[in-house]
Design a protein around this motif. Structure first.
Motif, PDB file in Angstrom:
ATOM      1  N   GLN A 133     -16.256 -20.394 -43.369  1.00 53.69           N
ATOM      2  CA  GLN A 133     -16.460 -21.812 -43.038  1.00 53.69           C
ATOM      3  C   GLN A 133     -15.456 -22.157 -42.049  1.00 53.69           C
ATOM      4  O   GLN A 133     -15.912 -22.861 -41.059  1.00 53.69           O
ATOM      5  N   LYS A 134     -14.097 -21.762 -42.306  1.00 55.81           N
ATOM      6  CA  LYS A 134     -12.828 -21.958 -41.292  1.00 55.81           C
ATOM      7  C   LYS A 134     -13.488 -21.462 -39.889  1.00 55.81           C
ATOM      8  O   LYS A 134     -13.012 -22.014 -38.799  1.00 55.81           O
ATOM      9  N   VAL A 135     -14.031 -20.171 -39.915  1.00 58.41           N
ATOM     10  CA  VAL A 135     -14.257 -19.607 -38.395  1.00 58.41           C
ATOM     11  C   VAL A 135     -15.333 -20.448 -37.777  1.00 58.41           C
ATOM     12  O   VAL A 135     -15.236 -20.645 -36.629  1.00 58.41           O
ATOM     13  N   GLY A 136     -16.211 -21.047 -38.489  1.00 67.24           N
ATOM     14  CA  GLY A 136     -17.220 -21.923 -38.106  1.00 67.24           C
ATOM     15  C   GLY A 136     -16.602 -22.990 -37.393  1.00 67.24           C
ATOM     16  O   GLY A 136     -16.962 -23.475 -36.354  1.00 67.24           O
ATOM     17  N   GLU A 137     -15.738 -23.708 -38.459  1.00 64.81           N
ATOM     18  CA  GLU A 137     -15.136 -24.968 -37.797  1.00 64.81           C
ATOM     19  C   GLU A 137     -14.233 -24.801 -36.517  1.00 64.81           C
ATOM     20  O   GLU A 137     -14.388 -25.722 -35.590  1.00 64.81           O
ATOM     21  N   GLU A 138     -13.581 -23.743 -36.561  1.00 62.52           N
ATOM     22  CA  GLU A 138     -12.847 -23.466 -35.482  1.00 62.52           C
ATOM     23  C   GLU A 138     -13.556 -23.100 -34.274  1.00 62.52           C
ATOM     24  O   GLU A 138     -13.404 -23.621 -33.119  1.00 62.52           O
ATOM     25  N   GLY A 139     -15.039 -22.484 -34.330  1.00 60.53           N
ATOM     26  CA  GLY A 139     -15.777 -22.325 -33.403  1.00 60.53           C
ATOM     27  C   GLY A 139     -16.119 -23.366 -32.748  1.00 60.53           C
ATOM     28  O   GLY A 139     -16.368 -23.603 -31.439  1.00 60.53           O
ATOM     29  N   VAL A 140     -16.509 -24.474 -33.606  1.00 62.63           N
ATOM     30  CA  VAL A 140     -17.007 -25.661 -33.185  1.00 62.63           C
ATOM     31  C   VAL A 140     -16.137 -26.466 -32.402  1.00 62.63           C
ATOM     32  O   VAL A 140     -16.367 -27.107 -31.315  1.00 62.63           O
TER      33      VAL A 140
END
Length: 109
Positions: free
Chosen positions: A41-48
């Motif tokens: 989830q954190k990887v996704g958030e940072e990508g966004v």
């Protein structure tokens, strides 16, 4: 730390070493304690957040969010038992290939 690529190796080593650390005193250890789903989830958030910084044309935020994405991506790799050398090997395999050709080859399987 220097501005050279070795900083990435040092960061990955630190992240891997924090696996057994106290989650109350280490953010990295707290991510491991929360599990793979939270790390992903954190990887996704940072990508966004990186994508949004790019759309806004905010160079400083692009730099900052890229660093955050690298960090969280490295936590994900370490959590999954993936070594940076495996990623480097995959990139080397693709070197010299057209991006369109490489993508098409993945869609055949």
């Amino acid at each position: 730390m220097s501005n050279s690529p070795e900083v990435l190796e040092a960061l990955f080593q630190t992240i891997r070493d924090r696996k057994g650390a106290n989650p109350e005193t280490s953010y990295t250890a707290s991510l491991y304690a929360k599990g793979t789903k939270k790390i992903a989830q954190k990887v996704g958030e940072e990508g966004v957040e990186l994508a949004l910084a790019a759309v806004q044309g905010d160079r400083d935020e692009i730099v900052s969010e890229s660093a955050d994405l690298f960090y969280h991506m490295f936590v994900l790799w370490a959590d999954a038992g993936v070594e940076p050398s495996e990623i480097y090997a995959k990139l080397a395999e693709r070197e010299g290939l057209s991006g369109l050709t490489e993508k098409a080859s993945r869609n055949k399987g």
